[in-house]
Design a protein around this motif. Structure first.
Motif, PDB file in Angstrom:
ATOM      1  N   ARG A 104       4.491  15.357  -4.555  1.00 14.82           N
ATOM      2  CA  ARG A 104       5.208  16.058  -3.470  1.00 14.82           C
ATOM      3  C   ARG A 104       4.268  16.375  -2.322  1.00 14.82           C
ATOM      4  NH1 ARG A 104       7.731  18.763  -7.755  1.00 14.82           N
ATOM      5  NH2 ARG A 104       6.299  20.518  -7.548  1.00 14.82           N
ATOM      6  N   LYS A 105       3.054  16.751  -2.649  1.00 14.86           N
ATOM      7  CA  LYS A 105       2.067  17.073  -1.620  1.00 14.86           C
ATOM      8  C   LYS A 105       1.832  15.883  -0.699  1.00 14.86           C
ATOM      9  CE  LYS A 105      -2.835  18.256  -1.129  1.00 14.86           C
ATOM     10  NZ  LYS A 105      -4.054  18.710  -1.829  1.00 14.86           N
TER      11      LYS A 105
ATOM     12  N   ALA B  74       4.076  18.480 -14.601  1.00 14.10           N
ATOM     13  CA  ALA B  74       4.322  19.363 -13.454  1.00 14.10           C
ATOM     14  C   ALA B  74       3.245  19.170 -12.380  1.00 14.10           C
ATOM     15  CB  ALA B  74       4.352  20.819 -13.915  1.00 14.10           C
ATOM     16  N   ASP B  75       1.984  19.065 -12.785  1.00 16.74           N
ATOM     17  CA  ASP B  75       0.896  18.866 -11.817  1.00 16.74           C
ATOM     18  C   ASP B  75       1.000  17.483 -11.163  1.00 16.74           C
ATOM     19  OD1 ASP B  75      -0.025  21.355 -12.408  1.00 16.74           O
ATOM     20  OD2 ASP B  75      -1.660  20.688 -13.708  1.00 16.74           O
TER      21      ASP B  75
ATOM     22  N   ARG C  96       0.835  -1.188   0.000  1.00 12.80           N
ATOM     23  CA  ARG C  96       0.000   0.000   0.000  1.00 12.80           C
ATOM     24  C   ARG C  96       0.871   1.238   0.000  1.00 12.80           C
ATOM     25  NH1 ARG C  96      -3.693   0.224   4.895  1.00 12.80           N
ATOM     26  NH2 ARG C  96      -1.741  -0.327   5.904  1.00 12.80           N
ATOM     27  N   VAL C  97       0.420   2.249  -0.727  1.00 15.00           N
ATOM     28  CA  VAL C  97       1.137   3.525  -0.773  1.00 15.00           C
ATOM     29  C   VAL C  97       0.242   4.580  -0.160  1.00 15.00           C
ATOM     30  CG1 VAL C  97       2.262   5.221  -2.247  1.00 15.00           C
ATOM     31  CG2 VAL C  97       2.281   2.811  -2.906  1.00 15.00           C
ATOM     32  N   LEU C  98       0.615   5.031   1.049  1.00 15.02           N
ATOM     33  CA  LEU C  98      -0.183   6.032   1.758  1.00 15.02           C
ATOM     34  C   LEU C  98       0.682   7.241   2.091  1.00 15.02           C
ATOM     35  CD1 LEU C  98      -2.118   3.706   4.214  1.00 15.02           C
ATOM     36  CD2 LEU C  98      -3.101   4.978   2.310  1.00 15.02           C
ATOM     37  N   PRO C  99       0.095   8.442   2.057  1.00 17.45           N
ATOM     38  CA  PRO C  99       0.854   9.642   2.432  1.00 17.45           C
ATOM     39  C   PRO C  99       1.353   9.545   3.866  1.00 17.45           C
ATOM     40  CG  PRO C  99      -1.230  10.212   1.377  1.00 17.45           C
ATOM     41  CD  PRO C  99      -1.279   8.740   1.668  1.00 17.45           C
TER      42      PRO C  99
ATOM     43  N   SER D 170       4.367   6.401  -7.921  1.00 15.85           N
ATOM     44  CA  SER D 170       3.463   5.693  -7.005  1.00 15.85           C
ATOM     45  C   SER D 170       2.121   6.401  -6.819  1.00 15.85           C
ATOM     46  CB  SER D 170       4.134   5.542  -5.628  1.00 15.85           C
ATOM     47  OG  SER D 170       5.348   4.839  -5.734  1.00 15.85           O
ATOM     48  N   LEU D 171       1.919   7.538  -7.485  1.00 15.30           N
ATOM     49  CA  LEU D 171       0.701   8.320  -7.245  1.00 15.30           C
ATOM     50  C   LEU D 171      -0.583   7.533  -7.538  1.00 15.30           C
ATOM     51  CD1 LEU D 171      -0.299  11.118  -6.352  1.00 15.30           C
ATOM     52  CD2 LEU D 171      -0.316  11.782  -8.763  1.00 15.30           C
TER      53      LEU D 171
END
Length: 284
Positions: A249-250, A242-243, A38-41, A257-258
């Protein structure tokens, strides 16, 4: 020797239990891998097996998912627009006649055609949708540079206003030859005329060369323009990338992985992280 006095029935039951244990171990390891994939912030506190999100976390989670839902729609629309605009490059007829024979752009488009926003976890960065968009950017940038170079080559050959062009150089040579003699006969005149005839041959070859660069539907510039006349600008591609980087990054994750982060957030909100609920029982 130890199990010589043990019945076959007991041995069979032991082997069965051993296999069931191995299966359970494999299942537990798979559950752990699912959780680790899982990829979580980092800002999101991961719930434990018996907990959940507080109101603030839930509101933040819903905001992130809405934001990524919107970005997913934008990305898939963009990819569809690219495939529509570059449809000719996906045809067999054109892909067999590509610039420099490398078939790079059609290959990138074919990969893009197969891509989804969210794919199986564990896919390599090189095969990700983000990576393919980066490849597309570099290829479009390369074709733009090739078109600029081809136009510069044409101007260097034919531009009457450029002192460095070949056509101006030929005219200068002719004027110098005219100054050699004013006679209309004799050995010197004949030699100058012979030189003029050779210059005529050079001029004929020059015109053919210029038409090869620009002047027909299959000229070098026409082939390059078929790629560039797509309605997809470098500014548009750069804006998407860029977005994408900004969103990554946010959330404090790799841009590759977004999409998987998006999927993990959805699972968290929907309570579909099955491994979180099953793992404690599987480990007992």
């Amino acid at each position: 020797m130890i199990d010589m006095g043990v019945s076959d029935e007991v041995k069979l039951r032991c082997r069965k239990i051993r296999e069931e244990y191995k299966d359970a171990r494999r299942y537990t390891r798979q559950l752990k891998r699912d959780l680790e994939s899982r990829v979580l912030p980092p800002l999101l506190e991961i719930r434990d097996s018996g907990g959940g999100f507080d109101e603030e976390q839930l509101e933040l989670l819903e905001h992130w998912i809405d934001e990524l839902d919107e970005f997913e729609t934008r990305i898939m629309h963009f990819c569809g627009m690219i495939l529509t605009q570059y449809n000719e490059l996906l045809s067999d007829e054109y892909s067999g006649n590509t610039i420099s024979g490398r078939n790079t752009l059609p290959s990138i488009l074919e990969k893009l055609k197969q891509k989804l926003w969210i794919e199986k976890r564990g896919i390599s960065d090189d095969s990700s949708l983000f990576s393919i968009l980066l490849e597309l950017r570099e290829e479009v940038k390369s074709v733009e540079a090739q078109l600029v170079a081809a136009q510069a080559a044409y101007d260097r050959l034919t531009s009457p206003s450029s002192p460095d062009s070949v056509v101006v150089a030929l005219e200068n040579v002719r004027n110098l030859l005219y100054d050699i003699t004013r006679d209309d006969s004799g050995p010197l005149f004949d030699k100058v005329e012979e030189t003029h005839e050779l210059l005529n041959a050079v001029e004929t070859s020059l015109n053919k060369c210029a038409r090869s660069i620009d002047g027909s539907s299959d000229s070098l510039i026409s082939v390059l323009e078929k790629v560039m006349c797509s309605g997809i600008s470098m500014e548009m591609i750069d804006g998407i990338i860029a977005d994408w980087n900004s969103l990554a990054r946010k959330h404090g994750i790799s841009p590759y992985s977004l999409p998987n982060c998006h999927a993990s957030l959805r699972d968290e909100l929907d309570g579909n992280v099955e491994a979180l609920n099953i793992l404690p029982e599987a480990e007992n």
